[in-house]
Motif scaffolding. Structure first.
Motif, PDB file in Angstrom:
ATOM      1  N   TRP A  21      -1.274  13.652   9.746  1.00  0.00           N
ATOM      2  CA  TRP A  21      -2.273  12.697   9.267  1.00  0.00           C
ATOM      3  C   TRP A  21      -3.434  13.360   8.531  1.00  0.00           C
ATOM      4  N   LYS A  75      -9.419   0.510   1.988  1.00  0.00           N
ATOM      5  CA  LYS A  75      -8.869   1.003   0.723  1.00  0.00           C
ATOM      6  C   LYS A  75      -8.474  -0.124  -0.226  1.00  0.00           C
ATOM      7  N   LEU A 115       3.967   6.853   4.252  1.00  0.00           N
ATOM      8  CA  LEU A 115       3.683   8.067   5.016  1.00  0.00           C
ATOM      9  C   LEU A 115       3.832   7.852   6.517  1.00  0.00           C
ATOM     10  N   ASP A 119       0.500   4.157   0.882  1.00  0.00           N
ATOM     11  CA  ASP A 119       0.350   5.039   2.034  1.00  0.00           C
ATOM     12  C   ASP A 119       1.207   4.596   3.215  1.00  0.00           C
ATOM     13  N   ASP A 151       0.855  -1.168   0.000  1.00  0.00           N
ATOM     14  CA  ASP A 151       0.000   0.000   0.000  1.00  0.00           C
ATOM     15  C   ASP A 151       0.904   1.235   0.000  1.00  0.00           C
ATOM     16  N   LEU A 192      -3.804  -0.510   5.635  1.00  0.00           N
ATOM     17  CA  LEU A 192      -2.356  -0.347   5.595  1.00  0.00           C
ATOM     18  C   LEU A 192      -1.652  -1.698   5.682  1.00  0.00           C
ATOM     19  N   ARG A 245      -5.111   9.474   5.695  1.00  0.00           N
ATOM     20  CA  ARG A 245      -3.982   9.304   4.771  1.00  0.00           C
ATOM     21  C   ARG A 245      -3.439  10.646   4.261  1.00  0.00           C
TER      22      ARG A 245
END
Length: 372
Positions: free
Chosen positions: A120, A344, A76, A73, A71, A350, A183
């Protein structure tokens, strides 16, 4: 010897005699490649996760390349361990004004969490997104709706981690934080609003289906499944196995064909939200039998109840706080959550990364456990 069209082509195009051969060769090659693909199977490596008893075909196949693709994300996320409080340290509620939720945190951990929430939720706007452009002395004011909403979202996150451990941490500790949904965006993706009738020329049941919408997963199934099951809490089920059952379907304790269609709409949504197929939760030979489901069925059932609580206890009551542009386009309703808001497209948000380990402040509504 040759087909008439071929002889005619040669007469009309004496200098371009190879084009028919090229076209035939190209089409023939494509047909041959497709035939070999069907005969030999697709050439890309796959892996599968067994979800039920052996020999039942209950598995979720995926391309190995897709399984190996993380993923995006996850990049991050950063390590940000908490500060273990020292005895006698001043608390946020004694230092700052109007700290209603996180007042029992030390100053260091309070500001660490505030900085993380900025990353965030509002990395571009910074602290001003919730606190405005005034001096730090004005941060205690509740002038912006974003601050009021953020406070309630902190409480919702704490409740999810504390009360819904059976869903969130079904396989291992994962937890949720603001990052799970946001995200890095002010508004999480995959929120939803009420749609109402999608066929304006129809009345009754038909008005909510037979038109492709995002909420029906781009099918002609009913577009109100999220509203009925994840907001109103209606019973999820398909029609009875008997051909004739006493009573009125949908009213006398058992679903009718209409409810079955709405259920299929919800199941499509769940499947796409988690990136899995039906046998991730259901037994392929007995979809109707709740006694033959997989362990994931129970986890998903808890998730549905969790989302029901989130929508009704936390998200919908905030409707009066939002400005008009944040409300739904049809019914001016508050934004609501569903499976895709967190997942997602992955089986775990995640991909099962433990996002709560650095944030004991969000893991409980009580005193955080810093492991000291």
């Amino acid at each position: 010897m040759f087909p008439k069209w071929f002889d005619k082509w040669n007469r009309d195009n004496p200098t371009d005699v190879f084009r028919p051969a090229i076209i035939i060769g190209t089409v023939g090659g494509a047909v041959f490649a497709a035939t070999m693909l069907i005969a030999w199977g697709q050439p890309f490596a796959t892996d599968s996760m067994q979800t039920g008893p052996r020999g039942t075909g209950m598995s979720v196949p995926e391309f190995t390349a897709d399984l190996a693709k993380p993923d995006p994300d996850i990049e991050l996320l950063i390590e940000d361990p908490p500060f273990v409080p020292e005895p006698g340290e001043a608390l946020a509620k004694d230092i700052y004004q109007n700290v209603q939720v996180l007042g029992d945190l030390t100053d260091a951990n309070f500001n660490r969490l505030m900085a993380a929430m900025t990353r965030w939720v509002s990395p571009e706007q910074g602290c001003a997104y919730c606190h405005g452009d005034g001096d730090i002395e004005t941060y205690g004011e509740d002038n912006l709706y974003t601050k009021v909403v953020a406070r309630r979202m902190i409480q919702m996150t704490q409740n999810i981690n504390e009360a819904w451990d059976g869903h969130v941490n079904a396989n291992k500790q994962v937890g949720v934080t603001c990052m799970t949904c946001h995200r890095g965006e002010n508004v999480p993706s995959d929120i939803w609003f009420k749609m109402g009738d999608v066929n304006e020329t129809m009345a009754g049941w038909s008005a909510n289906q037979n038109r492709v919408t995002a909420q029906s997963q781009f099918t002609s199934l009913p577009s109100d499944a999220l509203e009925k099951y994840l907001l109103d809490g209606e019973m999820i089920g398909v029609h009875d196995l008997e051909s004739r059952v006493a009573g009125i379907p949908g009213e006398d304790g058992y679903p009718g064909i209409q409810q079955a269609e709405r259920t299929y709409s919800l199941m499509n949504y769940v499947s796409n939200s988690l990136g899995v197929n039906c046998v991730f939760c259901h037994n392929s030979r007995a979809f109707y039998d709740g006694a033959q489901v997989t362990p994931q069925w129970a986890t998903e059932s808890l998730g549905i109840q969790m989302v029901l609580e989130m929508n009704n206890d936390y998200l919908v009551p905030l409707e009066d706080q939002y400005p008009p542009e944040r409300l739904g386009p049809v019914h001016a309703d508050a934004p609501k959550a569903a499976c895709a808001t967190c997942h997602k497209g992955y089986q775990q948000p995640l991909q099962g990364t433990n996002v709560i380990k650095d944030w004991p402040e969000l893991a409980t509504t009580g005193v955080p456990d810093y492991g000291n």
